[in-house]
Design an enzyme around this catalytic site. Structure first.
Site, PDB file in Angstrom:
ATOM      1  N   GLY A 120     -16.958   4.711  -3.854  1.00 46.28           N
ATOM      2  CA  GLY A 120     -16.453   5.159  -2.651  1.00 46.28           C
ATOM      3  C   GLY A 120     -15.844   4.239  -1.496  1.00 46.28           C
ATOM      4  O   GLY A 120     -15.793   4.990  -0.534  1.00 46.28           O
ATOM      5  N   ALA A 121     -15.786   3.177  -1.612  1.00 45.89           N
ATOM      6  CA  ALA A 121     -15.656   2.096  -0.755  1.00 45.89           C
ATOM      7  C   ALA A 121     -14.053   2.055  -0.791  1.00 45.89           C
ATOM      8  O   ALA A 121     -13.485   1.307   0.119  1.00 45.89           O
ATOM      9  CB  ALA A 121     -16.391   0.855  -0.822  1.00 45.89           C
ATOM     10  N   GLU A 179       0.890  -1.291   0.025  1.00 44.08           N
ATOM     11  CA  GLU A 179      -0.104  -0.110  -0.011  1.00 44.08           C
ATOM     12  C   GLU A 179       0.885   1.272   0.086  1.00 44.08           C
ATOM     13  O   GLU A 179       1.854   1.163   0.894  1.00 44.08           O
ATOM     14  CB  GLU A 179      -1.011  -0.051   1.179  1.00 44.08           C
ATOM     15  N   HIS A 180       0.356   1.971  -0.585  1.00 40.93           N
ATOM     16  CA  HIS A 180       1.294   3.522  -1.086  1.00 40.93           C
ATOM     17  C   HIS A 180       2.678   3.202  -1.407  1.00 40.93           C
ATOM     18  O   HIS A 180       3.419   3.902  -1.361  1.00 40.93           O
ATOM     19  CB  HIS A 180       1.419   4.245   0.372  1.00 40.93           C
ATOM     20  N   THR A 181       2.723   2.083  -2.157  1.00 38.18           N
ATOM     21  CA  THR A 181       4.034   1.740  -2.788  1.00 38.18           C
ATOM     22  C   THR A 181       4.018   2.132  -4.181  1.00 38.18           C
ATOM     23  O   THR A 181       5.276   2.321  -4.834  1.00 38.18           O
ATOM     24  CB  THR A 181       4.418   0.290  -2.402  1.00 38.18           C
ATOM     25  N   ASP A 196      -4.622   0.375  -9.781  1.00 39.11           N
ATOM     26  CA  ASP A 196      -5.829   0.094  -9.943  1.00 39.11           C
ATOM     27  C   ASP A 196      -6.391  -0.166 -11.403  1.00 39.11           C
ATOM     28  O   ASP A 196      -6.884  -1.245 -11.719  1.00 39.11           O
ATOM     29  CB  ASP A 196      -6.606   1.257  -9.279  1.00 39.11           C
ATOM     30  N   SER A 256     -13.888   1.644  -7.911  1.00 36.26           N
ATOM     31  CA  SER A 256     -15.171   1.555  -9.036  1.00 36.26           C
ATOM     32  C   SER A 256     -14.759   2.516 -10.274  1.00 36.26           C
ATOM     33  O   SER A 256     -15.027   2.359 -11.301  1.00 36.26           O
ATOM     34  CB  SER A 256     -16.310   2.210  -8.459  1.00 36.26           C
ATOM     35  N   SER A 257     -13.902   3.658  -9.978  1.00 38.11           N
ATOM     36  CA  SER A 257     -13.627   4.599 -10.897  1.00 38.11           C
ATOM     37  C   SER A 257     -12.600   4.142 -11.859  1.00 38.11           C
ATOM     38  O   SER A 257     -12.783   4.193 -13.191  1.00 38.11           O
ATOM     39  CB  SER A 257     -12.992   5.853 -10.411  1.00 38.11           C
ATOM     40  N   TYR A 287      -3.566  12.236   0.618  1.00 40.50           N
ATOM     41  CA  TYR A 287      -2.764  11.209  -0.360  1.00 40.50           C
ATOM     42  C   TYR A 287      -1.436  12.179  -1.173  1.00 40.50           C
ATOM     43  O   TYR A 287      -0.365  11.766  -1.095  1.00 40.50           O
ATOM     44  CB  TYR A 287      -3.654  10.866  -1.555  1.00 40.50           C
TER      45      TYR A 287
HETATM   46  C1  GLA Z   1      -5.270   4.473  -4.150  1.00 44.22           C
HETATM   47  C2  GLA Z   1      -4.558   4.805  -5.507  1.00 44.22           C
HETATM   48  C3  GLA Z   1      -3.366   3.822  -5.828  1.00 44.22           C
HETATM   49  C4  GLA Z   1      -2.665   3.601  -4.690  1.00 44.22           C
HETATM   50  C5  GLA Z   1      -3.326   3.249  -3.324  1.00 44.22           C
HETATM   51  C6  GLA Z   1      -2.661   3.175  -2.307  1.00 44.22           C
HETATM   52  O1  GLA Z   1      -6.171   3.470  -4.463  1.00 44.22           O
HETATM   53  O2  GLA Z   1      -5.331   4.919  -6.465  1.00 44.22           O
HETATM   54  O3  GLA Z   1      -2.789   4.201  -7.036  1.00 44.22           O
HETATM   55  O4  GLA Z   1      -1.747   4.420  -4.405  1.00 44.22           O
HETATM   56  O5  GLA Z   1      -4.335   4.292  -3.082  1.00 44.22           O
HETATM   57  O6  GLA Z   1      -1.839   2.084  -2.315  1.00 44.22           O
END
Ligand code: GLA
Length: 391
Positions: free
Chosen positions: A123-124, A34-36, A173, A128-129, A222
């Site tokens: 929004g969860a 996550e956040h990588t 995503d 979805s986007s 973010y």
């Molecule tokens: C959101 C962003 C992704 C990612 C995550 C965190 O989902 O769209 O690109 O950075 O946050 O891992």
């Protein structure tokens, strides 16, 4: 799963003729990493069995007419010769951005009629986007009859997010929605965009728990985290005397050596990213050898790091994780996605899933006063065209 003949019928009712194709693209849940992605690092998501569908038909001109069946069949129209935003129908900006980026890459798109329906919770934090963008790109590719490989398609969608919708997301995503393989997670190297599918260990189910706390501050926080990571990379390059393009280039031991030279918050953000990258690679190895306990322990460590070092958790996410960890048959639990609300991801022994779902729902509601949504998930395949109806 939405029956594809329903969307075909709805399309025909609105546009007067049946669609020539129906495409789908899934939402995602990230197992670890996550956040990588925006630090050129590693991620390990799956596509979930919740998806967006578009039924479509070509037009002879350059007009695109889009109908959102989930939003009271609102219609938004655009000319491909002058693509602008439509903030009265904000959902349409995802398709508009994708169309604009495809045209900028030299793909000449045909006009089209499109009906859109989906069941990815909005929004969860289940993307979805991204599912909508990847679905739109897949529909335009099929209608336009041009080549576009999955990695380029994902990059086009990310660019649409960054430059048209105005969200600074990473590549994860859109990438997983485009390229997932059923029953597998995808280990993605977000620097060179190489990827490898990793079989999910047998005997356990991925369970997504939606806290029903809608994400707040997610964009500003973010962007703040991204900026802190860039600052860390710059400072570490000086400290280590080597090029550091992104935190991906720093090992846990290098960071430990220099952490004291960084402002304390920046050091903690960097520690999350650097240790999380190592956890992703360890988790992929654990999955390959079917080691559920090791995989789960890495998920737990990821949550602690996101909560304590990266500071993107919240009371609801922490409560959901804590309750999950008290259930028998739960190997690991963590927040998933950007954080600040949204969902957790849990690895649960197959036989324990029904009890897990009932107990977590009850205990979370009692603790927070919110009714959670809990979805046992199957890892589904990435975007594609549905076969024509067989009747
Ligand atoms: C959101 C962003 C992704 C990612 C995550 C965190 O989902 O769209 O690109 O950075 O946050 O891992």
């Amino acid at each position: 799963m939405i029956a594809s003949h329903n969307i075909r019928d709805e399309f025909e009712m609105i546009f007067g003729l049946p669609p020539t194709l129906v495409v789908r693209a899934p939402g995602r849940v990230n197992l670890i990493g996550e956040h990588t992605d925006y630090n050129d690092g590693f991620v390990l998501p799956i596509a979930i069995d919740r998806e967006t569908y578009i039924a479509a038909r070509r037009r002879a001109d350059r007009l695109v007419r889009m109908v959102a069946l989930d939003f009271g069949s609102e219609m938004s129209e655009m000319s491909l010769d002058a693509i602008t935003r439509d903030d009265a129908h904000r959902w349409s900006n995802y398709l508009r951005g994708v169309a604009l980026m495809l045209e900028r890459r030299g793909r000449r798109l045909p006009g089209a009629e499109m009906a859109i329906r989906g069941n990815v919770p909005i929004g969860a934090g289940l993307s979805s986007s991204a599912a909508l963008q990847v679905c739109a790109a897949t529909a335009f590719r099929a209608l336009g009859g041009f080549d576009l490989d999955g990695v380029t398609l994902a990059r086009v969608c990310q660019k649409a997010d960054n430059e048209f919708v105005g969200i600074q997301s990473g590549i994860m995503d859109q990438f997983i929605s485009a390229l997932a393989r059923a029953d597998h997670a995808l280990l993605i190297d977000c620097r060179d965009l190489s990827y490898e599918s990793v079989p999910l260990p047998r005997g356990a189910t991925i369970v997504v728990c939606d806290t029903m706390k809608r994400r707040r501050l997610v964009d500003s926080e973010y962007n703040a985290r991204r900026a802190e990571c860039e600052q860390a990379a710059r400072l570490l390059a000086t400290q280590l005397g080597k090029p550091v393009r992104a935190l991906r280039d720093v090992s846990p031991s290098e960071l430990a050596r220099c952490a004291d030279a960084l402002p304390p918050i920046v050091a903690r953000r960097a520690r999350h990213v650097v240790t999380e990258n190592a956890r992703v690679l360890d988790a992929a190895a654990a999955a390959r050898r079917g080691d559920l306990a090791a995989f789960g322990a890495l998920m737990d460590a990821s949550h602690a790091s996101l909560r304590d070092d990266y500071a993107v958790s919240c009371a609801e996410l922490d409560a959901m994780v804590e309750i999950a960890r008290q259930q028998s048959g739960c190997f690991g639990a963590r927040l998933t996605g950007a954080g600040f609300g949204g969902c957790t991801v849990n690895l649960v022994e197959d036989g324990a899933v029904p009890t897990f779902v009932a107990n977590v729902a009850q205990a979370y509601a009692a603790r927070t006063g919110r009714e959670p949504q809990i979805y046992p998930c199957r890892a589904s395949a990435g975007a594609g065209e549905l076969p024509p109806p067989s009747f």
